[in-house]
Write an enzyme that holds these catalytic residues in place. Structure first.
Site, PDB file in Angstrom:
ATOM      1  N   GLU A  18     -10.141   6.165   5.979  1.00  0.00           N
ATOM      2  CA  GLU A  18     -11.272   5.261   4.822  1.00  0.00           C
ATOM      3  C   GLU A  18     -10.479   3.824   4.840  1.00  0.00           C
ATOM      4  OE1 GLU A  18     -14.417   4.437   3.634  1.00  0.00           O
ATOM      5  OE2 GLU A  18     -14.058   7.101   3.563  1.00  0.00           O
TER       6      GLU A  18
ATOM      7  N   VAL B 281     -11.073   0.093   6.541  1.00  0.00           N
ATOM      8  CA  VAL B 281     -12.362  -0.706   5.809  1.00  0.00           C
ATOM      9  C   VAL B 281     -12.702  -1.114   4.347  1.00  0.00           C
ATOM     10  CG1 VAL B 281     -14.832  -1.192   6.506  1.00  0.00           C
ATOM     11  CG2 VAL B 281     -13.614  -0.268   8.138  1.00  0.00           C
TER      12      VAL B 281
ATOM     13  N   ASP C 163      -9.606 -10.225  11.129  1.00  0.00           N
ATOM     14  CA  ASP C 163      -9.798  -8.931  10.255  1.00  0.00           C
ATOM     15  C   ASP C 163     -11.305  -8.683   9.502  1.00  0.00           C
ATOM     16  OD1 ASP C 163      -8.191  -7.333   7.562  1.00  0.00           O
ATOM     17  OD2 ASP C 163     -10.021  -8.013   6.654  1.00  0.00           O
TER      18      ASP C 163
ATOM     19  N   ARG D 156      11.190  -0.386   7.433  1.00  0.00           N
ATOM     20  CA  ARG D 156      12.557  -1.299   8.408  1.00  0.00           C
ATOM     21  C   ARG D 156      13.790  -1.465   7.786  1.00  0.00           C
ATOM     22  NH1 ARG D 156       8.821  -5.705  10.376  1.00  0.00           N
ATOM     23  NH2 ARG D 156       7.948  -5.531   8.130  1.00  0.00           N
TER      24      ARG D 156
ATOM     25  N   ILE E  97     -13.179   0.968  -0.927  1.00  0.00           N
ATOM     26  CA  ILE E  97     -14.945   2.006  -1.285  1.00  0.00           C
ATOM     27  C   ILE E  97     -15.269   2.544  -0.559  1.00  0.00           C
ATOM     28  CG2 ILE E  97     -17.305   0.600  -0.581  1.00  0.00           C
ATOM     29  CD1 ILE E  97     -15.826  -2.118  -1.070  1.00  0.00           C
TER      30      ILE E  97
ATOM     31  N   GLY F 116     -11.249  -1.153   1.786  1.00  0.00           N
ATOM     32  CA  GLY F 116     -10.328  -0.737   0.280  1.00  0.00           C
ATOM     33  C   GLY F 116     -10.593   0.442  -0.522  1.00  0.00           C
TER      34      GLY F 116
ATOM     35  N   LYS G  91     -12.848  -4.978  11.914  1.00  0.00           N
ATOM     36  CA  LYS G  91     -13.756  -3.903  10.549  1.00  0.00           C
ATOM     37  C   LYS G  91     -15.285  -3.390  10.871  1.00  0.00           C
ATOM     38  CE  LYS G  91     -10.928  -4.829   6.625  1.00  0.00           C
ATOM     39  NZ  LYS G  91     -10.741  -6.148   5.032  1.00  0.00           N
TER      40      LYS G  91
ATOM     41  N   VAL H 199       0.588  -1.114  -0.342  1.00  0.00           N
ATOM     42  CA  VAL H 199       0.179  -0.153  -0.031  1.00  0.00           C
ATOM     43  C   VAL H 199       1.050   0.744  -0.357  1.00  0.00           C
ATOM     44  CG1 VAL H 199      -1.614   1.605   1.276  1.00  0.00           C
ATOM     45  CG2 VAL H 199      -1.464  -1.210   0.861  1.00  0.00           C
TER      46      VAL H 199
ATOM     47  N   GLY I 171      -6.628  -4.529  -1.923  1.00  0.00           N
ATOM     48  CA  GLY I 171      -4.855  -4.066  -3.225  1.00  0.00           C
ATOM     49  C   GLY I 171      -4.425  -3.280  -3.096  1.00  0.00           C
TER      50      GLY I 171
END
Length: 430
Positions: A131, A134, A203, A48, A138, A136, A207, A17, A306
């Protein structure tokens, strides 16, 4: 008026990301400047492993000392895409202490410690936007937090994990078993080498906690969310679902109680009718169905993960936060004025699909029906198939409390005529 001094951004984390965020900031620099009203400059990238080649990023910007980057005195906004609890939590607090607004994609941290992070942001007069935490790309958090701020949300139900949706979709469409579908998801890069966080529902539960807080203006933590994974979903469950005109999805479901005095938050596999909009969500896509008092039913749909989709959400937050910086204002913070308690799973009311392995002899059905009745669970339909002294019994109930259903199942397991409870699945979306 266009400000010439750039707003400086510290990027904390440069994985899938983070690297996409850096790329978009570079390639869309002119557009971002026009939309914000000032240039925005990537001023440092904390990582890192500094020796790793990062295409498109000036090596002079790379540092392993994220704390020093935040403390150097000229950073306006920090983008946190490290993930996990620490050091992300400490770095976000450091940012607030030094007058830096934060954009985060960290669902785990926000679900666990969102109240403290919001309090720190409010105390410093700074923004905390998330945003990307949760669903991605959307647009979901901001519409719920801002566009629906004047409405009353009563229910949120959605597919918020692309990996599990891909697996269940393959099981449904091809007849594959769970492990076969998981192997395909792993080979295509949808599933991690260790898929536990996805397939066991952790996961999605994180969310769900974030969405519950926004939807109901109350504080919800990860521990408040009931969670079941989908590793036990079988081909037989899909066959039963098809006979009912349903499919199976891993759903996050958030509900306001009928009396308005409490809420529930849960993640688990469920059968939903093929006529429901969520039933048609395929592959690794996400979709969230929001039911509001005035707006009615809304559905938000799109890629839920993604690098590029998630970076899109991060950059949307960055634009909003930078605009606020220029206006010397802040956006909406935490809204927890209702302080509604989060009820236990036992208070949830829904329908159930129960598959039993029973002895194929007279009186079994009567015994099973009596057990349901004794626990206050009404039966809607029963289907029985028998052969060579063994039988399967599929019971679909009317709406009942989860606690009553749990008591029923416990009693069924004690019957001599019941060899086993093969499957229990909730039926939603009707």
């Amino acid at each position: 008026m266009m400000r010439t001094r750039p707003l400086k951004v510290a990027l904390l984390g440069c994985g899938v990301v983070g690297s996409e965020v850096a790329r978009i900031m570079t390639t869309h620099a002119e557009d971002l400047t026009a939309r914000i009203g000032a240039p925005v400059e990537l001023a440092g990238v904390a990582v890192r492993r500094p020796s790793k080649v990062r295409e498109g990023i000036d090596p002079a910007l790379v540092t392993t000392d994220a704390t020093a980057l935040l403390k150097r005195g000229d950073i306006d906004v920090a983008i946190e895409v490290i993930g996990g609890i620490e050091p992300a939590r400490a770095l976000i607090h450091t940012a607030f202490e030094h007058g830096i607004s934060v954009v985060s994609a960290n669902k785990a941290l926000l679900a666990q410690d969102g109240a403290a992070l919001h309090a720190a942001a409010d105390a410093a007069g700074l923004d905390l936007y998330y945003e990307a935490a949760v669903a991605g790309a959307i647009p979901l958090v901001r519409p719920m937090r801002e566009s629906l701020a004047g409405d009353k949300i009563n229910r949120v139900m959605g597919i918020v994990n692309g990996t599990t949706n891909f697996i269940l979709d393959k099981m449904d469409s091809t007849g594959a078993g769970y492990q076969e579908a998981l192997d395909e998801a792993t080979a295509l890069g949808y599933a991690e080498a260790d898929p536990t966080a996805d397939v066991e529902g952790y996961d999605a539960a994180a969310k769900a906690a974030i969405l519950a807080g926004i939807a109901f203006h109350t504080r919800a933590r990860l521990d408040d969310v009931y969670r079941e994974g989908m590793t036990e979903v079988s081909a037989a469950d899909f066959a039963s679902a098809k006979r009912m005109g349903c499919t199976i999805k891993l759903l996050a479901i958030l509900e306001r109680a009928a009396d308005g005095q409490s809420v529930t938050a849960r993640v688990h596999p469920a059968m939903i009718p093929l006529s429901h909009p969520l039933a048609s969500v395929r592959e690794a896509y996400n979709a969230v169905f929001v039911e509001a008092e005035a707006a009615g039913r809304l559905m938000f749909y799109g890629p839920g993960a993604g690098g590029a989709p998630t970076a899109s959400a991060v950059l949307g937050d960055l634009v909003a936060v930078c605009r606020n910086k220029l206006a010397e204002a802040t956006g909406p913070g935490e809204s927890a004025y209702t302080q509604l308690p989060v009820s236990t799973m036992g208070d949830v009311v829904t329908r159930y699909h129960i598959s039993l392995d029973v002895a194929d002899k007279p009186g079994v059905l009567a015994q099973v029906a009596t057990t349901f009745a004794e626990h206050g669970v009404s039966i809607d339909t029963v289907r029985q198939q028998g052969k060579d002294g063994e039988a399967s019994l599929v019971v679909v109930t009317h709406r009942a409390h989860d606690a009553a259903l749990s008591g029923t199942v416990e009693a069924l397991r004690k019957l001599d005529t019941v060899r086993g409870v093969d499957s229990i699945m909730r039926v939603e979306g009707e």
